[in-house]
Design a protein around this motif. Sequence first.
Motif, PDB file in Angstrom:
ATOM      1  N   LYS A  23       0.829  -1.228   0.000  1.00 21.22           N
ATOM      2  CA  LYS A  23       0.000   0.000   0.000  1.00 21.22           C
ATOM      3  C   LYS A  23       0.852   1.262   0.000  1.00 21.22           C
ATOM      4  N   ALA A  24       2.090   1.157   0.432  1.00 22.34           N
ATOM      5  CA  ALA A  24       2.982   2.332   0.463  1.00 22.34           C
ATOM      6  C   ALA A  24       4.104   2.188  -0.560  1.00 22.34           C
ATOM      7  N   ALA A  27       7.594   1.699   0.729  1.00 22.23           N
ATOM      8  CA  ALA A  27       8.370   2.780   1.368  1.00 22.23           C
ATOM      9  C   ALA A  27       9.081   2.216   2.601  1.00 22.23           C
ATOM     10  N   ARG A  59       5.569  -3.781  -8.852  1.00 19.96           N
ATOM     11  CA  ARG A  59       5.323  -2.346  -9.053  1.00 19.96           C
ATOM     12  C   ARG A  59       6.428  -1.486  -8.441  1.00 19.96           C
ATOM     13  N   ALA A  63       9.748   2.748  -3.094  1.00 24.95           N
ATOM     14  CA  ALA A  63       9.581   4.119  -3.606  1.00 24.95           C
ATOM     15  C   ALA A  63      10.226   5.148  -2.690  1.00 24.95           C
ATOM     16  N   GLY A  64      11.170   4.702  -1.871  1.00 21.47           N
ATOM     17  CA  GLY A  64      11.930   5.676  -1.074  1.00 21.47           C
ATOM     18  C   GLY A  64      11.770   5.456   0.410  1.00 21.47           C
ATOM     19  N   GLY A 107      14.757   7.269  -4.482  1.00 19.40           N
ATOM     20  CA  GLY A 107      15.256   7.767  -3.200  1.00 19.40           C
ATOM     21  C   GLY A 107      15.935   6.651  -2.419  1.00 19.40           C
ATOM     22  N   GLY A 108      15.457   6.440  -1.185  1.00 19.83           N
ATOM     23  CA  GLY A 108      16.013   5.368  -0.360  1.00 19.83           C
ATOM     24  C   GLY A 108      15.949   4.012  -1.035  1.00 19.83           C
ATOM     25  N   GLU A 111      18.848   3.855  -3.197  1.00 19.13           N
ATOM     26  CA  GLU A 111      20.029   3.803  -2.320  1.00 19.13           C
ATOM     27  C   GLU A 111      20.233   2.394  -1.743  1.00 19.13           C
ATOM     28  N   GLU A 131      14.688  13.224  -4.101  1.00 16.14           N
ATOM     29  CA  GLU A 131      14.580  13.951  -2.827  1.00 16.14           C
ATOM     30  C   GLU A 131      14.508  15.463  -3.021  1.00 16.14           C
ATOM     31  N   PRO A 138      19.377  13.273  -1.046  1.00 14.50           N
ATOM     32  CA  PRO A 138      19.499  11.864  -0.641  1.00 14.50           C
ATOM     33  C   PRO A 138      20.194  11.755   0.716  1.00 14.50           C
ATOM     34  N   GLY A 139      19.720  10.825   1.543  1.00 15.65           N
ATOM     35  CA  GLY A 139      20.263  10.735   2.897  1.00 15.65           C
ATOM     36  C   GLY A 139      20.674   9.336   3.322  1.00 15.65           C
ATOM     37  N   MET A 164      13.639  10.370 -13.375  1.00 18.40           N
ATOM     38  CA  MET A 164      13.867   8.937 -13.267  1.00 18.40           C
ATOM     39  C   MET A 164      14.657   8.431 -14.480  1.00 18.40           C
TER      40      MET A 164
END
Length: 257
Positions: A23-24, A27, A59, A63-64, A107-108, A111, A131, A138-139, A164
Motif C-alpha cells: 500500500k505504500a 516505502a 510495481r 519508492a523511497g 530515493g532510499g 540507495e 529527494e 538523498p540521505g 527517473m
Amino acid sequence: MDYTSIKVERRGRVGWMTIDRPKALNALNTQVLTELLQASDAFAADAEVGAVVLTGSERAFAAGADIKEMQPFGFAEAYLSDFASGWDRFANARKPMIAAVAGYALGGGCEVAMMCDFIIAAESAKFGQPEITLGVLPGMGGTQRMARAIGKAKTMDLCLTGRMMDAGEAERSGLVARVVPDAELLAEAQKAAEIIAGFSLPAAMMAKEAINRAFDTTLTEGLRAERRLFAAAFSLEDQKEGMGAFVEKRKPNFRHR
Ligand code: CAA
C-alpha cells in the motif's frame, strides 16, 4: 521473529528478503529497516546461506524512505535517529547480496539497491533520487554510492533534476549489471545467487571485500589489500579443492571453508 513488513525465506543456499508494504509502494520505514537487519543477521549466521537476494514487488522495489514517517521530523529527530546508521549496518553485510529490482527504485529505494553488490533490473525498473522535489537531498548514501557507480554527470543530473532513469539507461550507465524481462527477474536473480552460493563462501566474501576496497582507498592500498586476501585464500580448503579439481579435470565440490 515475526516479520510484518518483509517476507523472508530460503531457497536452497540462497536467502531471500522481499520488502512487503504494497500500500505504500514498499516505502522504507523504521519497521522495514528493523526487519531487514534481523533477516540479514540471520542469513549472516546461517552457514547454509551462501548468497542473499533483496527484492520488492512488480510495481515497486521501494519508492523511497517513508515520507510520512519523516515529514514531522526536525533537525534533532533527523540527526539523532538511528535510521542512517542502521542502513550503514545493512550495507555492511558480508555475504554477497543481489538486488532484484522491478518498478520504482526511488530515493532510499535506489540507495538500498546500490547498497547491494550488484543490481539485476527488470525492464520495468525505474531508478531515481527525487529527494530534491521534497526539499531535501538523498540521505542514505545516494550522493556517494551513485557518484562512485555512474560518475558525476549523471549523478548530478538525477539528484538535481529528480528525474527517473529507465532500466536501459541504468544499464548503459553502469548502475545495473543486467536487464531482464520482468517475468524472468526472480528466476534470474535466483540463478545468479545459486552460482555464487555454489562457490567457496570465504573466497566470494574476500572478493567482495577486495572490490569494495576500490571505493574507499587509493589504488596502491587497494592492490595491497587484494594481494593479502589473495595470499590468504591459499589457506582455504576450497583453494585446494578448486585448483585440485582443475588439474584432475573434474568439477570442484566446494565445502565453503
Ligand atoms: N513514502 C511514503 N509513502 C509513499 C511513498 C514514500 N516514499 N511513495 C509512495 N507512497 C504511498 C503514497 O503516499 C500512496 O499512499 P496513499 O494511497 O495512502 O495515498 C501509495 O504509496 C501509492 O502511491 P501513489 O498514489 O503516489 O502512486 P503513483 O503510481 O501515482 O506514483 C510514485 C508512484 C511516482 C512512486 C509516487 O508514489 C512517488 O513519487 N513517491 C515518492 C517517491 C519519492 O519521493 N521518494 C523519495 C523519498 S525521500 C528519501 O528516500 C530520503 C532518503 O534518501 C533517505
